[in-house]
Design a protein around this motif. Structure first.
Motif, PDB file in Angstrom:
ATOM      1  N   ARG A 197       9.801  81.280  33.186  1.00  7.43           N
ATOM      2  CA  ARG A 197      10.434  81.871  34.374  1.00  7.43           C
ATOM      3  C   ARG A 197      10.425  80.891  35.539  1.00  7.43           C
ATOM      4  N   LEU A 198       9.312  80.197  35.717  1.00  7.96           N
ATOM      5  CA  LEU A 198       9.206  79.233  36.811  1.00  7.96           C
ATOM      6  C   LEU A 198      10.117  78.027  36.579  1.00  7.96           C
ATOM      7  N   THR A 199      10.229  77.595  35.333  1.00  9.16           N
ATOM      8  CA  THR A 199      11.120  76.475  35.009  1.00  9.16           C
ATOM      9  C   THR A 199      12.564  76.833  35.318  1.00  9.16           C
ATOM     10  N   GLN A 200      12.927  78.065  35.056  1.00  6.65           N
ATOM     11  CA  GLN A 200      14.279  78.515  35.388  1.00  6.65           C
ATOM     12  C   GLN A 200      14.504  78.453  36.899  1.00  6.65           C
ATOM     13  N   LEU A 201      13.508  78.864  37.670  1.00  7.88           N
ATOM     14  CA  LEU A 201      13.622  78.805  39.132  1.00  7.88           C
ATOM     15  C   LEU A 201      13.671  77.364  39.627  1.00  7.88           C
ATOM     16  N   ALA A 202      13.116  76.441  38.853  1.00 10.22           N
ATOM     17  CA  ALA A 202      13.139  75.028  39.226  1.00 10.22           C
ATOM     18  C   ALA A 202      14.459  74.354  38.878  1.00 10.22           C
ATOM     19  N   HIS A 203      15.396  75.098  38.290  1.00 13.54           N
ATOM     20  CA  HIS A 203      16.705  74.554  37.915  1.00 13.54           C
ATOM     21  C   HIS A 203      17.820  75.471  38.424  1.00 13.54           C
ATOM     22  N   PRO A 204      17.874  75.747  39.724  1.00 16.16           N
ATOM     23  CA  PRO A 204      18.911  76.646  40.231  1.00 16.16           C
ATOM     24  C   PRO A 204      20.296  76.000  40.157  1.00 16.16           C
ATOM     25  N   PRO A 205      21.329  76.790  39.919  1.00 18.39           N
ATOM     26  CA  PRO A 205      22.673  76.225  39.814  1.00 18.39           C
ATOM     27  C   PRO A 205      23.272  75.893  41.178  1.00 18.39           C
ATOM     28  N   VAL A 206      24.174  74.946  41.178  1.00 19.67           N
ATOM     29  CA  VAL A 206      25.075  74.722  42.304  1.00 19.67           C
ATOM     30  C   VAL A 206      26.352  75.476  41.967  1.00 19.67           C
ATOM     31  N   GLU A 207      26.793  76.356  42.856  1.00 23.48           N
ATOM     32  CA  GLU A 207      27.939  77.206  42.547  1.00 23.48           C
ATOM     33  C   GLU A 207      29.090  76.963  43.506  1.00 23.48           C
ATOM     34  N   SER A 208      30.286  77.209  43.006  1.00 25.79           N
ATOM     35  CA  SER A 208      31.477  77.161  43.851  1.00 25.79           C
ATOM     36  C   SER A 208      31.586  78.453  44.644  1.00 25.79           C
ATOM     37  N   ARG A 209      32.561  78.529  45.511  1.00 25.12           N
ATOM     38  CA  ARG A 209      32.737  79.735  46.330  1.00 25.12           C
ATOM     39  C   ARG A 209      33.109  80.964  45.511  1.00 25.12           C
ATOM     40  N   ILE A 210      33.575  80.767  44.283  1.00 25.03           N
ATOM     41  CA  ILE A 210      33.892  81.922  43.441  1.00 25.03           C
ATOM     42  C   ILE A 210      32.790  82.198  42.425  1.00 25.03           C
ATOM     43  N   GLY A 211      31.650  81.514  42.591  1.00 31.06           N
ATOM     44  CA  GLY A 211      30.499  81.781  41.742  1.00 31.06           C
ATOM     45  C   GLY A 211      30.452  81.010  40.447  1.00 31.06           C
ATOM     46  N   ALA A 212      31.320  80.033  40.274  1.00 34.71           N
ATOM     47  CA  ALA A 212      31.289  79.218  39.063  1.00 34.71           C
ATOM     48  C   ALA A 212      30.189  78.174  39.168  1.00 34.71           C
ATOM     49  N   LYS A 213      29.465  77.946  38.078  1.00 31.94           N
ATOM     50  CA  LYS A 213      28.421  76.927  38.060  1.00 31.94           C
ATOM     51  C   LYS A 213      29.063  75.551  37.959  1.00 31.94           C
ATOM     52  N   VAL A 214      28.839  74.742  38.983  1.00 29.88           N
ATOM     53  CA  VAL A 214      29.475  73.420  39.029  1.00 29.88           C
ATOM     54  C   VAL A 214      28.461  72.288  39.069  1.00 29.88           C
ATOM     55  N   GLY A 215      27.201  72.628  39.094  1.00 33.23           N
ATOM     56  CA  GLY A 215      26.168  71.606  39.147  1.00 33.23           C
ATOM     57  C   GLY A 215      24.798  72.234  39.031  1.00 33.23           C
ATOM     58  N   LEU A 216      23.775  71.451  39.373  1.00 29.74           N
ATOM     59  CA  LEU A 216      22.406  71.889  39.146  1.00 29.74           C
ATOM     60  C   LEU A 216      21.455  71.148  40.063  1.00 29.74           C
ATOM     61  N   LEU A 217      20.424  71.850  40.530  1.00 29.75           N
ATOM     62  CA  LEU A 217      19.263  71.193  41.125  1.00 29.75           C
ATOM     63  C   LEU A 217      18.195  71.114  40.055  1.00 29.75           C
ATOM     64  N   GLN A 218      17.520  69.983  39.952  1.00 25.01           N
ATOM     65  CA  GLN A 218      16.524  69.842  38.906  1.00 25.01           C
ATOM     66  C   GLN A 218      15.424  68.864  39.320  1.00 25.01           C
ATOM     67  N   PRO A 219      14.192  69.140  38.888  1.00 25.54           N
ATOM     68  CA  PRO A 219      13.097  68.214  39.171  1.00 25.54           C
ATOM     69  C   PRO A 219      13.257  66.936  38.351  1.00 25.54           C
ATOM     70  N   THR A 220      12.782  65.835  38.881  1.00 28.03           N
ATOM     71  CA  THR A 220      12.801  64.579  38.145  1.00 28.03           C
ATOM     72  C   THR A 220      11.586  64.490  37.226  1.00 28.03           C
ATOM     73  N   ALA A 221      11.528  63.404  36.454  1.00 27.35           N
ATOM     74  CA  ALA A 221      10.414  63.203  35.515  1.00 27.35           C
ATOM     75  C   ALA A 221       9.073  63.166  36.216  1.00 27.35           C
ATOM     76  N   ALA A 222       9.051  62.809  37.506  1.00 25.36           N
ATOM     77  CA  ALA A 222       7.782  62.734  38.246  1.00 25.36           C
ATOM     78  C   ALA A 222       7.089  64.078  38.333  1.00 25.36           C
ATOM     79  N   LEU A 223       7.838  65.176  38.188  1.00 27.66           N
ATOM     80  CA  LEU A 223       7.267  66.517  38.286  1.00 27.66           C
ATOM     81  C   LEU A 223       7.041  67.158  36.918  1.00 27.66           C
ATOM     82  N   ASN A 224       7.315  66.444  35.870  1.00 30.04           N
ATOM     83  CA  ASN A 224       7.129  67.011  34.522  1.00 30.04           C
ATOM     84  C   ASN A 224       5.730  66.732  33.980  1.00 30.04           C
TER      85      ASN A 224
END
Length: 333
Positions: free
Chosen positions: A306-333
């Motif tokens: 659940r926490l990993t999912q929260l660490a990868h929130p989507p970047v969305e367009s104005r119509i709610g389409a997933k167009v990108g992602l926020l994600q932690p780098t290897a330094a946090l793995n």
């Protein structure tokens, strides 16, 4: 020392933005468990330390005198959205001490939650009760009244209320809080810049009571437990703090602060966490803290997922389409 990139923001397959930061995880014995970047650099914790600032409310006896339970104590530690439940609870806290909103010296601002735009549609304006810090300030005022302290000017450096807060902050974090490292927070009270690692150590102590008097240990546990029991009152609808605490109910304490700061505690592991996103971006700090918590709680696969999912929130367009992602780098793995 340049802090490493801890979060990347992609649009399509291209990295569009990067967030650098520092992370500190300590145990209650003062030993570092995990550190990334420059954790000796002083930072202003802003609202991330409200649970420490609320210690005098409990230790003075004010919380018990006014019959405060988990809801009121959670609001005293909150950066809330100014939703009706937050506003009415802050009003009720003040009423217990015979006060009203005119006693608040935190200032007014428009609420953060979209539903409260009804204020504008009704032609109304926000009051200090809508300030995200009104619960904390209600706690300050209740402490003053119960302790027989004149509450006028309670936000000012040198006032007895702020001296109690400063003393608690120094004692818990082990760092000096004085004129050399002080400034004024958004809600008008003093704030102090100290090394990030001191906040991690402080929240490890808050989580365990290690090194505290029995009275302070009990007060700290009571405050963190209240926040974990009432996460909505600590933040509000759709807020990251709520989602993070609900990922493992009553096991995770987190509190955001302005300019990309987070403090957190894992009582079952006896750990305190503090981090700073260098550019002050809340979105970066939210990914960082979710990733840190996922790693520390990796033995519980369901919670970590659940926490990993929260660490990868989507970047969305104005119509709610997933167009990108926020994600932690290897330094946090």
């Amino acid at each position: 020392m340049s802090n490493p990139v801890l979060v990347e923001v992609t649009r399509g397959s291209v990295v569009e933005s990067r967030h650098r930061g520092a992370v500190s995880v300590f145990d209650a014995d003062g030993k570092p468990v995990w550190e990334i970047g420059d954790t000796d650099r002083p930072v202003f914790p802003r609202s991330a330390v409200k649970a420490i600032q609320a210690l005098p409310l409990v230790e003075s006896g004010a919380a018990d005198a006014y019959g405060f339970g988990n809801r009121e104590l959670a609001l005293a530690c909150a950066s809330h959205s100014g939703e009706p439940a937050h506003v009415e609870l802050a009003r009720a806290m003040l009423a217990r001490a015979g006060l009203d909103k005119t006693a608040l010296e935190c200032g007014a601002h428009w609420p953060n939650h979209e539903a409260t735009l009804a204020l504008a549609r009704a032609g109304d304006v926000p009051s200090a009760l809508h300030n995200n810090c009104s619960g904390k300030h209600a706690g300050f005022l209740c402490t003053c009244v119960h302790s027989g302290i004149a509450h006028q000017g309670y936000v000012k450096e040198g006032h007895a209320q702020q001296e109690m807060v400063r003393d608690a902050m120094q004692s818990v974090t082990g760092a000096a809080h004085n004129n050399d490292n002080s400034a004024i927070d958004g809600c008008s009270i003093p704030t102090y810049a100290v090394p990030l690692k001191n906040f991690a150590q402080g929240f490890a102590r808050m989580a365990t009571g290690r090194g505290f008097s029995p009275e302070r240990a009990k007060a700290a546990k009571r405050l963190l437990s209240a926040c974990m029991a009432e996460p909505f009152l600590v933040a509000g609808t759709g807020k990251a703090d709520v989602a993070l605490m609900q990922a493992a109910p009553r096991r995770i304490f987190v509190k955001t602060g302005a300019e990309g700061v987070y403090c957190a505690a894992l009582p079952e592991l006896g750990l305190g966490i503090a981090l700073k996103c260098d550019d002050g971006a809340g979105r970066g700090a939210e990914v960082m803290v979710a990733a840190v918590l996922a790693k520390l709680l990796r033995s519980d696969e369901a919670v970590a997922a659940r926490l990993t999912q929260l660490a990868h929130p989507p970047v969305e367009s104005r119509i709610g389409a997933k167009v990108g992602l926020l994600q932690p780098t290897a330094a946090l793995n």
